[in-house]
Scaffold this motif. Structure first.
Motif, PDB file in Angstrom:
ATOM      1  N   ALA A   1       0.834  -1.213   0.000  1.00 46.77           N
ATOM      2  CA  ALA A   1       0.000   0.000   0.000  1.00 46.77           C
ATOM      3  C   ALA A   1       0.862   1.255   0.000  1.00 46.77           C
ATOM      4  O   ALA A   1       0.549   2.237  -0.676  1.00 46.77           O
ATOM      5  CB  ALA A   1      -0.942   0.002   1.200  1.00 46.77           C
ATOM      6  N   ILE A   2       1.974   1.219   0.729  1.00 42.20           N
ATOM      7  CA  ILE A   2       2.879   2.367   0.771  1.00 42.20           C
ATOM      8  C   ILE A   2       3.520   2.584  -0.599  1.00 42.20           C
ATOM      9  O   ILE A   2       3.571   3.710  -1.099  1.00 42.20           O
ATOM     10  CB  ILE A   2       3.950   2.182   1.866  1.00 42.20           C
ATOM     11  N   ILE A   3       4.004   1.503  -1.206  1.00 40.26           N
ATOM     12  CA  ILE A   3       4.622   1.625  -2.528  1.00 40.26           C
ATOM     13  C   ILE A   3       3.598   2.138  -3.537  1.00 40.26           C
ATOM     14  O   ILE A   3       3.884   3.050  -4.313  1.00 40.26           O
ATOM     15  CB  ILE A   3       5.228   0.286  -2.987  1.00 40.26           C
ATOM     16  N   ASP A   4       2.384   1.568  -3.540  1.00 40.82           N
ATOM     17  CA  ASP A   4       1.348   2.014  -4.484  1.00 40.82           C
ATOM     18  C   ASP A   4       1.012   3.487  -4.303  1.00 40.82           C
ATOM     19  O   ASP A   4       0.843   4.215  -5.283  1.00 40.82           O
ATOM     20  CB  ASP A   4       0.081   1.166  -4.338  1.00 40.82           C
ATOM     21  N   SER A   5       0.935   3.944  -3.073  1.00 43.04           N
ATOM     22  CA  SER A   5       0.653   5.356  -2.810  1.00 43.04           C
ATOM     23  C   SER A   5       1.765   6.248  -3.355  1.00 43.04           C
ATOM     24  O   SER A   5       1.508   7.272  -3.995  1.00 43.04           O
ATOM     25  CB  SER A   5       0.485   5.577  -1.304  1.00 43.04           C
ATOM     26  N   ARG A   6       3.011   5.853  -3.129  1.00 45.21           N
ATOM     27  CA  ARG A   6       4.147   6.630  -3.637  1.00 45.21           C
ATOM     28  C   ARG A   6       4.182   6.621  -5.166  1.00 45.21           C
ATOM     29  O   ARG A   6       4.498   7.627  -5.795  1.00 45.21           O
ATOM     30  CB  ARG A   6       5.453   6.075  -3.084  1.00 45.21           C
ATOM     31  N   VAL A   7       3.856   5.483  -5.757  1.00 39.15           N
ATOM     32  CA  VAL A   7       3.830   5.382  -7.216  1.00 39.15           C
ATOM     33  C   VAL A   7       2.744   6.298  -7.781  1.00 39.15           C
ATOM     34  O   VAL A   7       2.973   7.033  -8.745  1.00 39.15           O
ATOM     35  CB  VAL A   7       3.626   3.916  -7.667  1.00 39.15           C
ATOM     36  N   ASP A   8       1.551   6.285  -7.176  1.00 43.15           N
ATOM     37  CA  ASP A   8       0.459   7.170  -7.625  1.00 43.15           C
ATOM     38  C   ASP A   8       0.887   8.633  -7.578  1.00 43.15           C
ATOM     39  O   ASP A   8       0.670   9.381  -8.534  1.00 43.15           O
ATOM     40  CB  ASP A   8      -0.795   6.987  -6.764  1.00 43.15           C
ATOM     41  N   GLN A   9       1.495   9.051  -6.473  1.00 47.50           N
ATOM     42  CA  GLN A   9       1.947  10.433  -6.328  1.00 47.50           C
ATOM     43  C   GLN A   9       3.010  10.778  -7.367  1.00 47.50           C
ATOM     44  O   GLN A   9       2.981  11.866  -7.950  1.00 47.50           O
ATOM     45  CB  GLN A   9       2.501  10.663  -4.916  1.00 47.50           C
ATOM     46  N   THR A  10       3.928   9.866  -7.605  1.00 43.08           N
ATOM     47  CA  THR A  10       4.996  10.109  -8.572  1.00 43.08           C
ATOM     48  C   THR A  10       4.450  10.238  -9.988  1.00 43.08           C
ATOM     49  O   THR A  10       4.836  11.141 -10.732  1.00 43.08           O
ATOM     50  CB  THR A  10       6.044   8.976  -8.505  1.00 43.08           C
ATOM     51  N   VAL A  11       3.544   9.348 -10.371  1.00 47.89           N
ATOM     52  CA  VAL A  11       2.953   9.394 -11.709  1.00 47.89           C
ATOM     53  C   VAL A  11       2.152  10.685 -11.888  1.00 47.89           C
ATOM     54  O   VAL A  11       2.265  11.356 -12.922  1.00 47.89           O
ATOM     55  CB  VAL A  11       2.087   8.144 -11.974  1.00 47.89           C
TER      56      VAL A  11
END
Length: 185
Positions: free
Chosen positions: A32-42
């Motif tokens: 969940a942490i990685i997915d959240s960071r990926v969403d923000q980065t994209v």
């Protein structure tokens, strides 16, 4: 008896601090942490560099590494975690790491995205047991307000790397010699 020198202590503290900064709760809500960071980065990348939306639309998939930490003091290394997305959905999680030696001093963080422009390059990446960056990759270094170069958006290379959001006191960012390994967060 082992003798501890200032240089050895400094390198040990630097390496330990780097590894501690890279933790994201393995065994917990790491995905969940990685997915959240990926969403923000994209979202940041699309807002700051609209040309990357075209790359995503034409790609078979993209590996998003939200925060890569690079440290060098004689010996250097990088580490980061991210997610592979195909048609907007996360299909796997990966770590990125590399080691280097030579005249280097400093630390920085940056984000990068690998766009797999062919189904074959995506399949090769997913089937490999630790994929290392090779010579068949095009780099696009982006700074504030810069647009993607025409040769990048029309490239026939199988993988395009977009590096952006650099901060720190180290000159340049590269992903050459970097190994990507599938992880279970």
């Amino acid at each position: 008896m082992a003798r501890i020198t200032r240089r050895g202590l400094t390198l040990g503290l630097l390496a330990g601090g780097t590894l501690a900064a890279c933790g994201n709760g393995i065994g917990g809500d790491g995905a969940a942490i990685i997915d959240s960071r990926v969403d923000q980065t994209v979202n940041y990348m699309f807002g700051a560099y609209p040309g990357t939306q075209d790359l995503m639309a034409r790609s078979a998939g993209m590996l998003v590494m939200p925060v890569v930490t690079e440290v060098g003091l004689g010996l250097g290394g990088t580490y980061g975690r991210g997610a592979l997305r195909v048609r907007g959905a996360t299909v796997d999680y990966y770590s990125q790491s590399s080691l280097s030696g030579g005249l280097q001093l400093g630390a920085q963080q940056y984000s990068h995205v690998l766009f797999f422009m062919t189904a074959e390059s995506l399949l090769n990446f997913r089937q490999s047991d630790g994929w290392a960056v090779g010579g068949d990759i095009e780099y696009a270094y982006l700074d504030q307000g810069e647009t993607l170069r025409a040769e990048t958006t029309t490239s026939r290379l199988p993988v395009i790397a977009v590096i952006f959001a650099q901060t720190g006191l180290r000159v340049g960012a590269t992903i050459e010699g970097t190994k990507y390994t599938r992880i279970i967060p």
